[in-house]
Design a protein around this motif. Structure first.
Motif, PDB file in Angstrom:
ATOM      1  N   VAL A  75       0.834  -1.198   0.000  1.00 24.28           N
ATOM      2  CA  VAL A  75       0.000   0.000   0.000  1.00 24.28           C
ATOM      3  C   VAL A  75       0.868   1.248   0.000  1.00 24.28           C
ATOM      4  O   VAL A  75       0.551   2.256  -0.640  1.00 24.28           O
ATOM      5  CB  VAL A  75      -0.963  -0.004   1.197  1.00 24.28           C
ATOM      6  N   SER A  76       1.985   1.166   0.707  1.00 19.69           N
ATOM      7  CA  SER A  76       2.915   2.287   0.721  1.00 19.69           C
ATOM      8  C   SER A  76       3.442   2.571  -0.682  1.00 19.69           C
ATOM      9  O   SER A  76       3.529   3.729  -1.116  1.00 19.69           O
ATOM     10  CB  SER A  76       4.066   1.913   1.656  1.00 19.69           C
ATOM     11  N   ALA A  77       3.774   1.514  -1.424  1.00 15.75           N
ATOM     12  CA  ALA A  77       4.257   1.692  -2.793  1.00 15.75           C
ATOM     13  C   ALA A  77       3.162   2.271  -3.680  1.00 15.75           C
ATOM     14  O   ALA A  77       3.415   3.135  -4.522  1.00 15.75           O
ATOM     15  CB  ALA A  77       4.748   0.357  -3.364  1.00 15.75           C
ATOM     16  N   ILE A  78       1.922   1.788  -3.486  1.00 17.36           N
ATOM     17  CA  ILE A  78       0.811   2.328  -4.267  1.00 17.36           C
ATOM     18  C   ILE A  78       0.639   3.813  -3.977  1.00 17.36           C
ATOM     19  O   ILE A  78       0.384   4.613  -4.874  1.00 17.36           O
ATOM     20  CB  ILE A  78      -0.503   1.584  -3.932  1.00 17.36           C
ATOM     21  N   ARG A  82       5.558  17.826  -3.165  1.00 13.47           N
ATOM     22  CA  ARG A  82       6.948  17.566  -2.807  1.00 13.47           C
ATOM     23  C   ARG A  82       7.064  17.026  -1.392  1.00 13.47           C
ATOM     24  O   ARG A  82       7.936  16.223  -1.084  1.00 13.47           O
ATOM     25  CB  ARG A  82       7.771  18.851  -2.914  1.00 13.47           C
ATOM     26  N   ILE A  83       6.151  17.485  -0.525  1.00 15.04           N
ATOM     27  CA  ILE A  83       6.171  16.992   0.855  1.00 15.04           C
ATOM     28  C   ILE A  83       5.458  15.651   0.945  1.00 15.04           C
ATOM     29  O   ILE A  83       5.936  14.697   1.571  1.00 15.04           O
ATOM     30  CB  ILE A  83       5.508  18.016   1.790  1.00 15.04           C
ATOM     31  N   ALA A  84       4.311  15.580   0.291  1.00 18.25           N
ATOM     32  CA  ALA A  84       3.480  14.373   0.403  1.00 18.25           C
ATOM     33  C   ALA A  84       4.196  13.133  -0.102  1.00 18.25           C
ATOM     34  O   ALA A  84       3.954  12.033   0.384  1.00 18.25           O
ATOM     35  CB  ALA A  84       2.182  14.570  -0.379  1.00 18.25           C
ATOM     36  N   ILE A  85       5.095  13.320  -1.073  1.00 14.62           N
ATOM     37  CA  ILE A  85       5.734  12.149  -1.672  1.00 14.62           C
ATOM     38  C   ILE A  85       6.568  11.386  -0.648  1.00 14.62           C
ATOM     39  O   ILE A  85       6.806  10.189  -0.777  1.00 14.62           O
ATOM     40  CB  ILE A  85       6.583  12.583  -2.892  1.00 14.62           C
ATOM     41  N   PHE A  86       6.988  12.078   0.407  1.00 16.68           N
ATOM     42  CA  PHE A  86       7.731  11.395   1.463  1.00 16.68           C
ATOM     43  C   PHE A  86       6.830  11.025   2.631  1.00 16.68           C
ATOM     44  O   PHE A  86       6.954   9.960   3.223  1.00 16.68           O
ATOM     45  CB  PHE A  86       8.877  12.286   1.964  1.00 16.68           C
ATOM     46  N   VAL A  87       5.918  11.926   2.961  1.00 11.90           N
ATOM     47  CA  VAL A  87       5.114  11.729   4.164  1.00 11.90           C
ATOM     48  C   VAL A  87       3.995  10.727   3.944  1.00 11.90           C
ATOM     49  O   VAL A  87       3.729   9.871   4.791  1.00 11.90           O
ATOM     50  CB  VAL A  87       4.548  13.109   4.603  1.00 11.90           C
ATOM     51  N   ALA A  88       3.329  10.836   2.796  1.00 15.95           N
ATOM     52  CA  ALA A  88       2.149   9.992   2.589  1.00 15.95           C
ATOM     53  C   ALA A  88       2.449   8.493   2.589  1.00 15.95           C
ATOM     54  O   ALA A  88       1.695   7.728   3.192  1.00 15.95           O
ATOM     55  CB  ALA A  88       1.430  10.403   1.301  1.00 15.95           C
ATOM     56  N   PRO A  89       3.508   8.030   1.930  1.00 14.39           N
ATOM     57  CA  PRO A  89       3.766   6.587   2.009  1.00 14.39           C
ATOM     58  C   PRO A  89       4.015   6.108   3.437  1.00 14.39           C
ATOM     59  O   PRO A  89       3.614   5.005   3.798  1.00 14.39           O
ATOM     60  CB  PRO A  89       5.020   6.391   1.142  1.00 14.39           C
ATOM     61  N   TYR A 149      -0.816  -1.171   8.204  1.00 17.90           N
ATOM     62  CA  TYR A 149      -0.383  -2.187   9.167  1.00 17.90           C
ATOM     63  C   TYR A 149      -1.403  -2.342  10.283  1.00 17.90           C
ATOM     64  O   TYR A 149      -1.810  -3.462  10.638  1.00 17.90           O
ATOM     65  CB  TYR A 149       0.982  -1.793   9.731  1.00 17.90           C
ATOM     66  N   ARG A 150      -1.835  -1.225  10.838  1.00 19.54           N
ATOM     67  CA  ARG A 150      -2.808  -1.308  11.924  1.00 19.54           C
ATOM     68  C   ARG A 150      -4.129  -1.908  11.460  1.00 19.54           C
ATOM     69  O   ARG A 150      -4.791  -2.647  12.187  1.00 19.54           O
ATOM     70  CB  ARG A 150      -3.089   0.082  12.527  1.00 19.54           C
ATOM     71  N   VAL A 151      -4.539  -1.560  10.225  1.00 19.25           N
ATOM     72  CA  VAL A 151      -5.790  -2.122   9.699  1.00 19.25           C
ATOM     73  C   VAL A 151      -5.682  -3.630   9.571  1.00 19.25           C
ATOM     74  O   VAL A 151      -6.613  -4.372   9.946  1.00 19.25           O
ATOM     75  CB  VAL A 151      -6.133  -1.474   8.337  1.00 19.25           C
ATOM     76  N   CYS A 152      -4.553  -4.110   9.076  1.00 17.47           N
ATOM     77  CA  CYS A 152      -4.373  -5.563   8.935  1.00 17.47           C
ATOM     78  C   CYS A 152      -4.443  -6.256  10.290  1.00 17.47           C
ATOM     79  O   CYS A 152      -5.118  -7.280  10.451  1.00 17.47           O
ATOM     80  CB  CYS A 152      -3.021  -5.879   8.293  1.00 17.47           C
ATOM     81  N   VAL A 153      -3.748  -5.683  11.250  1.00 19.07           N
ATOM     82  CA  VAL A 153      -3.776  -6.306  12.569  1.00 19.07           C
ATOM     83  C   VAL A 153      -5.195  -6.280  13.122  1.00 19.07           C
ATOM     84  O   VAL A 153      -5.670  -7.249  13.733  1.00 19.07           O
ATOM     85  CB  VAL A 153      -2.787  -5.584  13.516  1.00 19.07           C
TER      86      VAL A 153
END
Lengths: 241, 558, 365
Positions: B391-394, B425-432, B440-444
């Motif tokens: 999901v992070s990659a997506i 420019r900020i989101a590309i680092f923060v959003a993933p 992760y929390r949703v899966c757990v």
């Protein structure tokens, strides 16, 4: 939608009939002077000087409802429904008055903006060279800096298109008649009018802005429908009582 | 309607195939021994899950591309020779344009079915790539890339890259103002490559840009070379899938050593045929009701003009977004120039995603030490780190894709263009990072829900009131299929990390890299929600913590 | 089940319909149960887990009903197919509106045909064909140890028989022979294009070459281009249709008020407030064509590089790293705008050999 004021010859303005100018001044004082100054000299921070902008500017701005501007100042003054006092006569008067302040571009004649008299193919070449970088291939509009945008041209009358070119409203540059001649402007108007009214032979035009909407439709409609189809094919039948 | 007792085969009397079929099959079998192959494979079992058909979207789109594309080749002229247009489309009469553009206009307006074929072809290209992406994500999230399917995973990545390139070549062929802008950007990117950039440009374009060669060269690449490679890779992909058999979702009776489902003949082949027709129907529907690539509105290409809102097809959108987000950066040293503004966005995001994807099966094996074959798919929630990485990659890809349309977003929603770009420019680092944590929390959380279903049963919607006046809801056992599906959760293997008696860690886990590996293994395989052991109760109203069975079902492997 | 509801104590009441799951005791699919035993083996290498559970037919009455639906769908597909052929014959093309009608007719009939056929097939599979729960065994992918050994032995034996191992000269010269042949395809591609040389450093602009309006080819009198805030897309005279020249030589011509110019603009290269910049963006080469007369921003629509036209087109935002090169212009004896010379720096996207040409120019100035 007002009938384009430029369809009538602006002989009144050319001859400078006193009544028009005086009426115009009254309208101006009532509706425009708070931002543009009592003599149209401009009020810093509110409205620019109108000396030399010409009748064409007035016709364009007022007939499209851009002026009078709304109270809250956004990055630009958008097209909107004009207030009730704006009638064709009112625009004529106002235009005559502003023209009297310092000259400027006059309104085009009906002949000059008649799309039927223009050559759309030649107009298209000029349109692609000078206009589409802001307004997009079919005049669907585009982004500028700082929240400004070049509007779409779907509602612009031929007169307004001509006037926009010669007056350069707001961020739009000026295309005067000595570098893009009136005939060439008429060709461009013929192209715009023709293309915006043209059928989309391939189905819905999807906004005519290109691959962005096409990609959206491919995913949402294409993959969406096929996902539904695959669910139908593989769904396990529930046991019925 | 099915019944619990099997009914007899309807109309079961004896049926002998007609002479036409027996005659031909004997003739053929006499010569190639097809009977042996058919005996083994006619009733090959294919498991059934809707998500297993996503790859077929891509496969059938490819076939439709071949069919519609062949049609187009009969009229298209891949030549940049300048002609004056005198065809049916009035607003371009008398305009100078390339023969390629003129022939594309001719196909659109003067050939019956031409516009339809052009549109189906282009929609099919979009669905080809989109289908591959959807399929790839399904394979990733279910862990179906694991041994023995790593080859297929790599072939798939190769197919995806080739398909994107094929699409670029294809939409550039009509030589219109929109695709020409893309061609220009291709030239600008090529030229920025250190050492060889200018040579590459001159070789591709046959000299200065745009030259008179490139459309012809794209044509042979687009109709011959790349489809040839695609066909070969697709065949390899299908053969591998056939030989290794498809994976299956976990459930009752499904093990690592069997396949449960329906036979190829007659059921699966009819389902596949139906899906091919559905794909064709959707593409035909899009080609009828949704206009795509209206080149007559764009005008012929000239490097002097450009339109607002020029974007490539969606699968190039993330490269476009990278180019838009990158701040200005250029290094000039010793008379040479490194145009990092261009090189970084062109290479880094694509490189990260493709390399990461290609190496993932091998890195996962390195971290888990798991060298077994896997034929049962994972439910995504049961491997939270893998799912979070995906999901992070997506999200990373998606931010770039979204910002590739920043001018359209700015113009339509009246947001400042520069502000949007800086946000990107900020989101590309923060959003993933945020996406990773949330996923992760949703899966757990979903795993906890599963454990609760097993421990407490499913809510029944019947409320009872106790004599004391309290309300509670009756829970019943989950259906056995569902219980089996949930219980089939495989523990994620980890590497044995205990030091031996002398304090020396096992081989492979020594040194800084080894310690990193051990840590990753522990994190990746951490079992946060063990499942309760099988018990038969269900009708309790009170909550109790699901603390049974902690730790026993963890396996450790070398 | 439903009769049981109203009898018995409340706690024992089991609902006959459970939210989210089917009725307890009735399964979504037949249950193969435990480890598969040999019973239920069927032709084709598959078996059933429990006899009689692998292939379950629908009841004949509902199958017949389904058959009628399928037949209807196939009939619709037939009619649509015929409709497609008829549409091809009936609807001609040749202008936009006729193309629209033809596209709708051909595409519409095609869509209906495929959709109906597909739906018919699906109903057939789901309601006429049986429900399957067949099992097939997998075998490990790896070949067994014996096979591997044997293959390995044969491989080594064959290698020895071939003499490849023993005869070193043979081996080495074989590889030597193959090398140039492997390179040959690459070598053959050399003539794909000429070497770049210094072509990227020059455009067709030269002293005295007139600026003309793109799209009309008319030369431009400085006195005519006199409205502050005006722009034009400009190309060199004689090259209006030469795309190779246009790819480097197209200009954006802007009329400013002379007092608006800042230090970055070379005033010697302007004429009466008219300044000419390369329209080819220094990022990746799209035409940097948008102009806002209120801010004097030149904006490139591809990746939003923004340049200040009053200040030598220096970059104010976006990925472009260098300003748009300024073309030195002046007027000729008749008052038409002409170039003084070519650009003093290479135009367009940066390339490896470019170097910091702007610094060199500043150094020489």
């Amino acid at each position: 939608m007002l009938s384009p004021a430029g369809e009538r010859a602006d002989a009144a303005i050319a001859s400078g009939k006193r009544d028009d100018v005086e009426n115009g001044k009254k309208l101006f004082d009532a509706n425009c002077s708070s931002c543009h100054g009592l003599n149209g000299q401009g009020v810093p921070g509110n409205g620019p000087s109108l000396i030399g902008v010409g009748a064409a500017s007035v016709d364009f701005q007022v007939s499209s409802g851009r002026m009078p501007a709304a109270n809250s100042a956004g990055p630009q003054a958008p097209r909107k429904a004009p207030p009730e006092w704006v009638t064709p006569q009112a625009i004529d008067d106002l235009a005559a008055y502003v023209q009297s302040l310092g000259g400027g571009p006059t309104r085009p004649t009906a002949d000059q903006v008649d799309p039927a008299k223009g050559d759309p193919a030649k107009g298209g070449e000029l349109f692609r060279a000078n206009c589409i970088q802001c307004h997009n291939w079919v005049g669907a509009g585009g982004a500028l800096t700082g929240g400004k945008y070049a509007p779409n041209l779907n509602q612009s009358t031929p007169t307004q298109i001509y006037e926009a070119m010669i007056t350069g409203p707001q961020a739009m540059p000026v295309f005067n008649d000595t570098t893009i001649t009136p005939e060439q402007k008429r060709d461009m108007i013929a192209y715009i009018v023709k293309v915006r009214g043209q059928t989309d032979p391939g189905g819905s035009g999807l906004g005519r802005i290109g691959p962005v909407t096409e990609g959206l439709v491919a995913w949402v409609v294409g993959i969406g429908l096929l996902a539904l189809a695959s669910i139908w094919i593989t769904a396990k039948k529930r046991a019925k009582k | 309607m099915s019944s619990a007792t099997p009914s007899a085969r309807p109309g079961s009397g004896s049926f002998t195939p007609p002479k036409a079929i027996t005659g031909v099959s004997t003739f053929v079998d006499d010569r190639i021994g097809a009977g042996n192959f058919l005996k083994r494979n006619m009733r090959k079992i294919f498991p059934d899950h809707w998500s297993f058909l996503l790859g077929e979207i891509a496969l059938y789109s490819f076939i439709i591309l071949l069919l519609t594309g062949t049609f187009l080749t009969f009229w298209f002229e891949p030549s940049m020779h300048e002609v004056e247009y005198n065809g049916s489309y009035e607003p371009l009469r008398g305009v100078q344009m390339s023969a390629a553009y003129a022939s594309s206009l001719e196909i659109s307006f003067d050939i019956r079915g031409g516009l339809l074929m052009r549109q189906i072809h282009h929609w099919a290209a979009l669905l080809f790539v989109a289908g591959m992406m959807a399929h790839m994500l399904r394979v990733f999230f279910t862990g179906a890339y694991r041994k023995p399917r790593e080859f297929n995973w790599l072939i798939g990545l190769g197919l995806l890259t080739l398909a994107m390139v094929e699409g670029l070549f294809g939409y550039s062929l009509p030589d219109d103002l929109l695709s020409g802008a893309g061609l220009r950007i291709t030239q600008g990117v090529l030229v920025s490559i250190p050492l060889v950039g200018t040579y590459l440009q001159f070789f591709l374009f046959g000299g200065e840009y745009p030259g008179t060669d490139v459309i012809g060269r794209f044509y042979s690449l687009h109709i011959l070379i790349v489809p040839g490679i695609l066909l070969a890779l697709i065949s390899a992909h299908m053969i591998l899938m056939w030989v290794q058999k498809h994976t299956q979702m976990p459930g009752k009776g499904r093990t690592e050593t069997n396949v449960v489902g329906a036979p190829f003949y007659p059921a699966f082949m009819v389902k596949s045929g139906a899906y091919f027709l559905f794909t064709f129907a959707v593409l035909a529907g899009l080609g009828t009701f949704a206009q795509i690539n209206p080149i007559w509105l764009y005008g012929p290409y000239t490097p002097a003009d450009i339109s607002a809102g020029s974007q490539p097809d969606f699968y190039m959108g993330f490269l476009e977004g990278s180019l838009r987000l990158m701040p200005a950066w250029e290094i000039n040293v010793g008379g040479y120039t490194l145009a990092l503004s261009v090189i970084i966005p062109a290479l880094v995001p694509l490189g990260l995603i493709m390399t990461g994807a290609a190496l993932f099966p091998f890195i996962e094996r390195w971290v888990t030490g798991d060298n077994r074959e896997h034929h049962v798919a994972d439910r995504p929630r049961n491997n939270p780190h893998r799912t979070a990485i995906g999901v992070s990659a997506i999200t990373f890809y998606g931010i770039l894709w979204l910002l590739g349309a920043n001018d359209e977003i700015s113009a339509n929603f009246h947001i400042s263009l520069f502000a949007l770009t800086i946000f990107g420019r900020i989101a590309i680092f923060v959003a993933p990072a945020i996406a990773y944590y949330v996923t992760y929390r949703v899966c757990v959380g979903l795993q906890r829900k599963d454990a609760e279903v097993l421990a407490h049963g499913v809510e029944s919607g019947v409320i009872v009131r106790s004599p004391e006046g309290g309300y509670s809801e009756i829970h019943v056992d989950p259906d056995e299929d569902i219980a089996d599906h949930v219980r089939a959760k495989e523990p994620i293997p980890t590497l044995p990390a205990e030091a031996d008696g002398d304090g020396i860690p096992p081989k492979g886990l020594r040194g800084p890299l080894g310690r990193l590996r051990a840590k990753m293994s522990r994190t990746y395989g951490a079992e946060l929600v063990p499942l309760p052991a099988k018990n038969g109760h269900g009708a309790h109203g009170e909550e109790e913590p699901a603390a049974v069975g902690a730790g026993e079902d963890r396996k450790e492997l070398h | 089940m439903s009769e049981k509801e109203n009898t018995g104590a409340p706690e024992e009441r089991v609902p006959h319909r459970v939210i989210g799951t089917p009725q307890p005791g009735v399964r979504l699919s037949e249950r193969p149960g435990g480890e598969p035993e040999t019973p239920g083996s069927l032709p084709g290498g598959v078996h059933e887990a429990e006899p009689g559970t692998g292939v379950i037919y629908p009841d004949p009455a509902s199958a017949r009903r389904a058959e009628r639906l399928v037949a209807l769908l196939f009939l619709v597909a037939f009619l649509a197919g015929v409709g497609f052929i008829a549409s091809y014959v009936i609807f001609q093309v040749g202008d936009i509106d006729r193309t629209a009608v033809s596209n709708l007719a051909l595409g519409g009939t095609m869509t209906i045909a495929f959709l109906a056929l597909a739906s018919g097939l699906v109903v057939w599979v789901r309601r006429i064909m049986p429900k399957y729960n067949l099992v097939q065994e997998r075998h490990p992918m790896a070949s067994d140890a014996e096979t591997r050994e044997e293959v390995s032995k044969v491989f080594v034996q064959g290698a020895e028989e071939s003499g490849f191992l023993r005869h070193k000269l043979l081996r080495r010269t074989l590889l030597l022979a193959a090398a140039p042949l492997g390179l040959a395809p690459l070598v053959l591609l050399k003539d794909l294009g000429p070497l770049p040389g210094d072509k990227l450093r020059h455009t067709v602009w030269k002293k005295g070459l007139r600026l003309v309006v793109e799209g009309t080819g008319q030369p431009i009198r400085a006195a005519d281009f006199n409205s502050p805030g005006g722009i034009l897309s400009v190309v060199p005279e004689g090259y209006e249709h030469d795309l190779n020249a246009l790819a480097k030589a197209t200009l954006i011509l802007i009329k400013l008020r002379p007092e608006q110019f800042k230090s970055g603009t070379n005033l010697n290269w302007t004429h009466d407030g008219i300044v000419a910049y390369s329209k080819i963006c220094t990022h990746v080469g799209c035409p940097a064509a948008l102009y806002e007369q209120t801010t004097n921003h030149i904006l490139c629509p591809c990746h939003q590089s923004t340049f200040d036209a009053a200040d030598g087109a220096k970059v104010v935002f976006g990925p472009a790293a260098r300003p748009l090169p300024q073309l030195p212009i002046t007027v000729d004896s008749e008052g038409y705008l002409v170039a003084q010379s070519d650009f003093h720096v290479p135009v367009g996207p940066s390339f490896w050999e470019r170097g910091d040409a702007e610094a060199e120019v500043r150094g020489n100035a």
